[in-house]
Design a protein around this motif. Structure first.
Motif, short mmCIF file in Angstrom:
data_model
loop_
_atom_site.label_atom_id
_atom_site.label_comp_id
_atom_site.label_asym_id
_atom_site.label_seq_id
_atom_site.Cartn_x
_atom_site.Cartn_y
_atom_site.Cartn_z
N THR A 170 0.41 -1.39 0.14
CA THR A 170 -0.08 0.32 0.17
C THR A 170 1.38 1.44 0.08
O THR A 170 0.13 2.25 -0.75
N ALA A 200 -14.06 7.47 1.15
CA ALA A 200 -12.78 6.51 0.17
C ALA A 200 -12.69 5.33 0.66
O ALA A 200 -12.45 4.76 -0.42
N ASP A 203 -16.09 3.19 1.00
CA ASP A 203 -15.66 3.15 -0.51
C ASP A 203 -15.56 1.59 -1.50
O ASP A 203 -15.80 1.14 -1.74
N ALA A 204 -13.86 1.96 -1.30
CA ALA A 204 -12.75 0.42 -1.82
C ALA A 204 -13.15 -0.91 -0.81
O ALA A 204 -13.50 -1.71 -1.51
N PRO A 208 -14.19 -2.78 -3.72
CA PRO A 208 -13.13 -2.82 -4.54
C PRO A 208 -12.85 -2.97 -5.87
O PRO A 208 -11.88 -2.99 -6.35
N ILE A 211 -12.40 0.15 -7.79
CA ILE A 211 -10.80 0.69 -7.42
C ILE A 211 -9.85 1.57 -8.95
O ILE A 211 -10.18 2.65 -8.70
N LYS A 214 -11.93 4.26 -9.64
CA LYS A 214 -12.51 5.78 -9.16
C LYS A 214 -10.96 6.41 -8.90
O LYS A 214 -10.66 7.32 -8.25
N LEU A 215 -9.70 5.30 -9.44
CA LEU A 215 -8.52 5.87 -9.15
C LEU A 215 -8.37 6.97 -10.32
O LEU A 215 -8.10 8.34 -9.84
N ARG A 235 -7.99 11.32 -0.97
CA ARG A 235 -9.49 10.12 -2.00
C ARG A 235 -8.63 9.34 -1.70
O ARG A 235 -8.63 8.42 -1.36
N TYR A 239 -8.74 5.03 -1.05
CA TYR A 239 -8.78 3.88 -2.06
C TYR A 239 -7.65 3.06 -1.39
O TYR A 239 -8.49 1.09 -0.70
N LEU A 243 -8.33 -0.14 0.77
CA LEU A 243 -8.47 -1.79 -0.67
C LEU A 243 -7.97 -3.10 0.30
O LEU A 243 -7.88 -4.12 0.39
#
Length: 304
Positions: A170, A200, A203-204, A208, A211, A214-215, A235, A239, A243
Motif C-alpha cells: 500500500t 473513500a 467506498d473501497a 473494491p 477501484i 475510482k483512481l 481520496r 482508496y 483496499l
C-alpha cells in the motif's frame, strides 16, 4: 556524551535509511543518530564505513562494542545475507544472529534473521524485531499486529509465535501513484481532508472491484469538479488503505489488533479500522524496534 558510556549499538537498517540507538550498560538509550545511507544506496563493502561514520567520536577505545542490527542490512543485497526463520516461529532472537566480519577492531557486528512464509510465499526483514519488542512487553498477546509502512505487514500472533503473515504494498503504491502517475497533479499538497479519507475508505471496502476506475476519477474530479488537492490526496489514501483492509479482513475481523508504526500512518489505519467497528492500540515503532534489539542482544550474550 562520553565514549565510555556506550555499551551497545542497536541498528535499524532499512532500504532507504540507517538509524542507530546508543545504549549504556543498563540498556538505557542516551543518543540516536541516523543517515540516508540505507541498504539500497550501498555496496557490501560500504556498510562498515557507513556505520562508523555515525559512531565517530563515541566508540570507546580499548574495548569491543557490540552492534546488533535488523532489517534490510541482512538481505541478499545487503552487508551480508542473514537467514530466514520459517513461520510458525517465535520472532528471531540473538541465538541465530549472523556474525559479520569487520575491519575495525572496536566493533563486533551481528545481524538478526528475517522471517519467511512458504505458502503463500512472503518475507519480512525488520518487522520481526518490532514484533519481538512488542512481545517482550506483552508476552500473552493473542491477536493481530499490523505494521503499516511501505510494505505493510499483518501478522497473526498466538502463544508467543508469528503464526502467519501477509504483506500489502500500500505505501509503495501510494508513493508511485502520487509521485509518478497522472494523479500527481491532483494530490500535490501537505493538506488533508479527513472526511474524504473516510468516504473513500468505505467506498473501497464495499466496492473494491471498481477501484481502478475510482483512481482515475481523482484526476477527473480535479479537472471538472470542485475537488481540492487535499481531497484528492485523502481520496487516494482512502482508496488504497480501504483496499488493503478489505483484503486483510480475515486477519483483523473479530481479533485484538495492535498497530506498530509511524504515528500519523498508524492513525489512518486506526481510523479505518474504527469505521469498521474494530479498535486498535498504537505503539511506537522506534520503541518496539529498540526493545526487540535489546532483547535479542540479551539472548546473544548467553552464546558468546
Amino acid at each position: 556524551m562520553t565514549a565510555n558510556k556506550l555499551a551497545l549499538v542497536a541498528v535499524d537498517w532499512g532500504t532507504s535509511n540507517l538509524r542507530l540507538t546508543l545504549l549504556d550498560d543498563k540498556g538505557i538509550p542516551f543518543d540516536e543518530r541516523g543517515s540516508d545511507k540505507g541498504m539500497g544506496s550501498l555496496e557490501p563493502s560500504e556498510f562498515e564505513g557507513a556505520l562508523l561514520e555515525l559512531l565517530d567520536g563515541v566508540l570507546p577505545s580499548g574495548k569491543v562494542t557490540p552492534v546488533i542490527a535488523c532489517g534490510m542490512v541482512g538481505a541478499a543485497q545487503g552487508w551480508q545475507e542473514a537467514s530466514y526463520e520459517t513461520v510458525p516461529c517465535t520472532p528471531p532472537n540473538g541465538e541465530n544472529a549472523l556474525r559479520v566480519k569487520v575491519k575495525d577492531p572496536r566493533i563486533a557486528v551481528w545481524i538478526l534473521p528475517g522471517v519467511k512464509q512458504d505458502s503463500p510465499a512472503d518475507v519480512m526483514r525488520g518487522e520481526e524485531t518490532q514484533i519481538a519488542g512488542f512481545l517482550a512487553m506483552k508476552p500473552d498477546f493473542d491477536g493481530v499486529l499490523c505494521l503499516p509502512g511501505t510494505h505493510t505487514k499483518w501478522a497473526r500472533i498466538s502463544a508467543g509465535e508469528i503464526v502467519s503473515f501477509q504483506t500489502y504494498m500500500t505505501g509503495e503504491l501510494f508513493a508511485l501513484l502520487a509521485g509518478k502517475s497522472v494523479l500527481r497533479h491532483s494530490v500535490d499538497t501537505k493538506d488533508w481532508d479527513s472526511d474524504t479519507f473516510r468516504e473513500a475508505l468505505s467506498d473501497a471496502m464495499s466496492r473494491p472491484q471498481s477501484i481502478s476506475s475510482k483512481l482515475f476519477g481523482i484526476r477527473a474530479e480535479s479537472i471538472v469538479g470542485a475537488q481540492s488537492p487535499a481531497m484528492g490526496k485523502a481520496r487516494l489514501s482512502g482508496y488504497l488503505v480501504g483496499l488493503e483492509l478489505a483484503g486483510a479482513r480475515p486477519y483483523w475481523l473479530g481479533m485484538d489488533v495492535a498497530l506498530i508504526g509511524a504515528p500519523a500512518l498508524c492513525e489512518l489505519y486506526k481510523e479505518g479500522l474504527s469505521a469498521q467497528g474494530s479498535s486498535a492500540a498504537v505503539y511506537s515503532v522506534e520503541e518496539m524496534t529498540r526493545t526487540g534489539l535489546l532483547a535479542a542482544y540479551s539472548d546473544l550474550k548467553e552464546t558468546i
